[in-house]
Design a protein around this motif. Structure first.
Motif, PDB file in Angstrom:
ATOM      1  N   MET A   1      11.260  27.533   5.344  1.00 50.77           N
ATOM      2  CA  MET A   1      12.185  27.247   4.271  1.00 50.77           C
ATOM      3  C   MET A   1      11.398  27.099   2.967  1.00 50.77           C
ATOM      4  SD  MET A   1      14.688  23.952   3.911  1.00 50.77           S
ATOM      5  CE  MET A   1      16.256  24.673   4.297  1.00 50.77           C
ATOM      6  N   ARG A   2      11.955  27.649   1.913  1.00 49.61           N
ATOM      7  CA  ARG A   2      11.346  27.551   0.584  1.00 49.61           C
ATOM      8  C   ARG A   2      12.167  26.587  -0.264  1.00 49.61           C
ATOM      9  NH1 ARG A   2       8.387  32.265  -1.318  1.00 49.61           N
ATOM     10  NH2 ARG A   2       9.568  32.183  -3.233  1.00 49.61           N
ATOM     11  N   ILE A   3      11.517  25.527  -0.697  1.00 48.72           N
ATOM     12  CA  ILE A   3      12.191  24.519  -1.503  1.00 48.72           C
ATOM     13  C   ILE A   3      11.560  24.489  -2.887  1.00 48.72           C
ATOM     14  CG2 ILE A   3      12.704  22.071  -1.751  1.00 48.72           C
ATOM     15  CD1 ILE A   3      12.576  21.814   1.260  1.00 48.72           C
ATOM     16  N   ALA A   4      12.391  24.499  -3.911  1.00 48.17           N
ATOM     17  CA  ALA A   4      11.924  24.345  -5.289  1.00 48.17           C
ATOM     18  C   ALA A   4      12.195  22.910  -5.717  1.00 48.17           C
ATOM     19  CB  ALA A   4      12.636  25.318  -6.218  1.00 48.17           C
ATOM     20  N   ILE A   5      11.174  22.272  -6.272  1.00 48.10           N
ATOM     21  CA  ILE A   5      11.277  20.876  -6.665  1.00 48.10           C
ATOM     22  C   ILE A   5      10.835  20.729  -8.110  1.00 48.10           C
ATOM     23  CG2 ILE A   5      10.521  18.520  -6.141  1.00 48.10           C
ATOM     24  CD1 ILE A   5       9.640  20.062  -3.389  1.00 48.10           C
ATOM     25  N   THR A   6      11.630  20.023  -8.908  1.00 49.99           N
ATOM     26  CA  THR A   6      11.215  19.742 -10.277  1.00 49.99           C
ATOM     27  C   THR A   6      10.049  18.768 -10.209  1.00 49.99           C
ATOM     28  OG1 THR A   6      12.890  17.990 -10.445  1.00 49.99           O
ATOM     29  CG2 THR A   6      13.482  20.167 -11.300  1.00 49.99           C
ATOM     30  N   ALA A   7       8.970  19.076 -10.930  1.00 44.32           N
ATOM     31  CA  ALA A   7       7.759  18.269 -10.797  1.00 44.32           C
ATOM     32  C   ALA A   7       7.157  17.918 -12.151  1.00 44.32           C
ATOM     33  CB  ALA A   7       6.728  19.024  -9.962  1.00 44.32           C
ATOM     34  N   GLN A   8       6.585  16.717 -12.219  1.00 47.18           N
ATOM     35  CA  GLN A   8       5.915  16.260 -13.428  1.00 47.18           C
ATOM     36  C   GLN A   8       4.433  16.600 -13.419  1.00 47.18           C
ATOM     37  OE1 GLN A   8       6.990  12.088 -13.513  1.00 47.18           O
ATOM     38  NE2 GLN A   8       8.807  12.525 -14.729  1.00 47.18           N
ATOM     39  N   ARG A  19      14.630  15.554 -14.387  1.00 48.94           N
ATOM     40  CA  ARG A  19      15.407  16.502 -15.192  1.00 48.94           C
ATOM     41  C   ARG A  19      15.284  17.911 -14.607  1.00 48.94           C
ATOM     42  NH1 ARG A  19      11.841  16.065 -20.113  1.00 48.94           N
ATOM     43  NH2 ARG A  19      10.439  16.322 -18.361  1.00 48.94           N
ATOM     44  N   PHE A  20      16.392  18.531 -14.309  1.00 45.93           N
ATOM     45  CA  PHE A  20      16.340  19.907 -13.827  1.00 45.93           C
ATOM     46  C   PHE A  20      16.077  20.868 -14.988  1.00 45.93           C
ATOM     47  CE2 PHE A  20      18.250  24.044 -13.133  1.00 45.93           C
ATOM     48  CZ  PHE A  20      17.547  24.446 -12.005  1.00 45.93           C
ATOM     49  N   GLY A  21      16.942  20.877 -15.963  1.00 43.82           N
ATOM     50  CA  GLY A  21      16.868  21.872 -17.036  1.00 43.82           C
ATOM     51  C   GLY A  21      15.658  21.746 -17.929  1.00 43.82           C
ATOM     52  N   ARG A  22      15.143  20.567 -18.082  1.00 44.64           N
ATOM     53  CA  ARG A  22      14.019  20.356 -18.997  1.00 44.64           C
ATOM     54  C   ARG A  22      12.720  20.018 -18.278  1.00 44.64           C
ATOM     55  NH1 ARG A  22      15.931  21.734 -23.877  1.00 44.64           N
ATOM     56  NH2 ARG A  22      18.073  21.103 -24.245  1.00 44.64           N
ATOM     57  N   THR A  23      12.658  20.286 -16.987  1.00 47.87           N
ATOM     58  CA  THR A  23      11.389  20.114 -16.294  1.00 47.87           C
ATOM     59  C   THR A  23      10.391  21.143 -16.820  1.00 47.87           C
ATOM     60  OG1 THR A  23      10.310  19.879 -14.149  1.00 47.87           O
ATOM     61  CG2 THR A  23      11.923  21.655 -14.338  1.00 47.87           C
ATOM     62  N   GLU A  37       3.512  27.078  -4.851  1.00 48.99           N
ATOM     63  CA  GLU A  37       3.251  27.853  -6.067  1.00 48.99           C
ATOM     64  C   GLU A  37       3.859  27.082  -7.223  1.00 48.99           C
ATOM     65  OE1 GLU A  37       4.548  32.215  -7.876  1.00 48.99           O
ATOM     66  OE2 GLU A  37       5.094  31.684  -5.821  1.00 48.99           O
ATOM     67  N   VAL A  38       3.139  27.013  -8.327  1.00 53.07           N
ATOM     68  CA  VAL A  38       3.660  26.366  -9.524  1.00 53.07           C
ATOM     69  C   VAL A  38       4.409  27.410 -10.343  1.00 53.07           C
ATOM     70  CG1 VAL A  38       3.079  25.134 -11.646  1.00 53.07           C
ATOM     71  CG2 VAL A  38       1.756  24.716  -9.556  1.00 53.07           C
ATOM     72  N   ILE A  39       5.663  27.131 -10.663  1.00 48.90           N
ATOM     73  CA  ILE A  39       6.497  28.023 -11.461  1.00 48.90           C
ATOM     74  C   ILE A  39       6.738  27.342 -12.806  1.00 48.90           C
ATOM     75  CG2 ILE A  39       8.684  29.277 -11.605  1.00 48.90           C
ATOM     76  CD1 ILE A  39       6.949  30.051  -9.147  1.00 48.90           C
ATOM     77  N   GLY A  40       6.161  27.873 -13.855  1.00 49.62           N
ATOM     78  CA  GLY A  40       6.339  27.299 -15.182  1.00 49.62           C
ATOM     79  C   GLY A  40       7.770  27.402 -15.661  1.00 49.62           C
ATOM     80  N   ASN A  41       8.180  26.431 -16.450  1.00 42.55           N
ATOM     81  CA  ASN A  41       9.544  26.398 -16.969  1.00 42.55           C
ATOM     82  C   ASN A  41       9.547  26.023 -18.450  1.00 42.55           C
ATOM     83  OD1 ASN A  41      12.400  26.651 -16.319  1.00 42.55           O
ATOM     84  ND2 ASN A  41      12.530  24.462 -16.728  1.00 42.55           N
ATOM     85  N   THR A  42       8.463  26.307 -19.142  1.00 38.93           N
ATOM     86  CA  THR A  42       8.318  25.868 -20.530  1.00 38.93           C
ATOM     87  C   THR A  42       9.289  26.553 -21.479  1.00 38.93           C
ATOM     88  OG1 THR A  42       6.528  27.456 -20.857  1.00 38.93           O
ATOM     89  CG2 THR A  42       5.909  25.201 -20.253  1.00 38.93           C
ATOM     90  N   GLN A  43       9.851  27.693 -21.100  1.00 37.51           N
ATOM     91  CA  GLN A  43      10.788  28.391 -21.977  1.00 37.51           C
ATOM     92  C   GLN A  43      12.042  27.562 -22.229  1.00 37.51           C
ATOM     93  OE1 GLN A  43      10.464  29.246 -18.709  1.00 37.51           O
ATOM     94  NE2 GLN A  43      12.559  28.907 -18.042  1.00 37.51           N
ATOM     95  N   SER A  44      12.319  26.594 -21.379  1.00 37.22           N
ATOM     96  CA  SER A  44      13.536  25.793 -21.509  1.00 37.22           C
ATOM     97  C   SER A  44      13.334  24.488 -22.272  1.00 37.22           C
ATOM     98  CB  SER A  44      14.081  25.460 -20.120  1.00 37.22           C
ATOM     99  OG  SER A  44      14.435  26.643 -19.446  1.00 37.22           O
TER     100      SER A  44
END
Length: 119
Positions: A1-8, A19-23, A37-44
């Motif tokens: 199973m692949r789980i995505a977790i918002t991380a600090q 925060r989901f949207g602003r993680t 794997e670290v997935i960047g989310n800085t565009q948000s």
């Protein structure tokens, strides 16, 4: 199973970002091996609105089976639900602890968002 977790942070010992949207990033974890794997989310981060939708589209490209986070607004929740991805809310502690709790059945998939937009 692949789980995505918002991380600090960028490892399994990082705290879950409430925060989901602003993680700033997601950790995409393969639960059988705990490889991630670290997935960047800085565009948000600086969007005046639509951060949740943008974050949802960003992580959906990586095909997670579930999302673990503290809070999620209604628009992002709808996008994730339409893609068939379960969202688990109220998650806290470290990423590692969150995964262990989820796999042990201590968290349930949410039926609706738990915060208003622009949280």
């Amino acid at each position: 199973m692949r789980i995505a977790i918002t991380a600090q942070g960028n490892d399994l010992d990082a705290n879950v970002d409430p925060r989901f949207g602003r993680t700033s990033q997601f950790l995409l974890v393969e639960t059988e091996t705990m490889k991630y794997e670290v997935i960047g989310n800085t565009q948000s981060l600086d969007l005046p609105q639509g951060a949740g939708i943008q974050s949802a589209q960003n992580i959906l490209r990586h095909r997670p089976d579930a999302i673990l986070t503290g809070n999620c607004g209604p628009k992002a929740f709808k996008v994730l639900g339409a893609a068939g991805v379960g969202v688990v809310l109220g998650v806290s502690g470290t990423v590692r602890e969150a995964i262990q709790a989820y796999l042990a059945g201590r968290y349930e998939t949410a039926k609706d968002a738990n915060v208003e937009g622009h949280w």
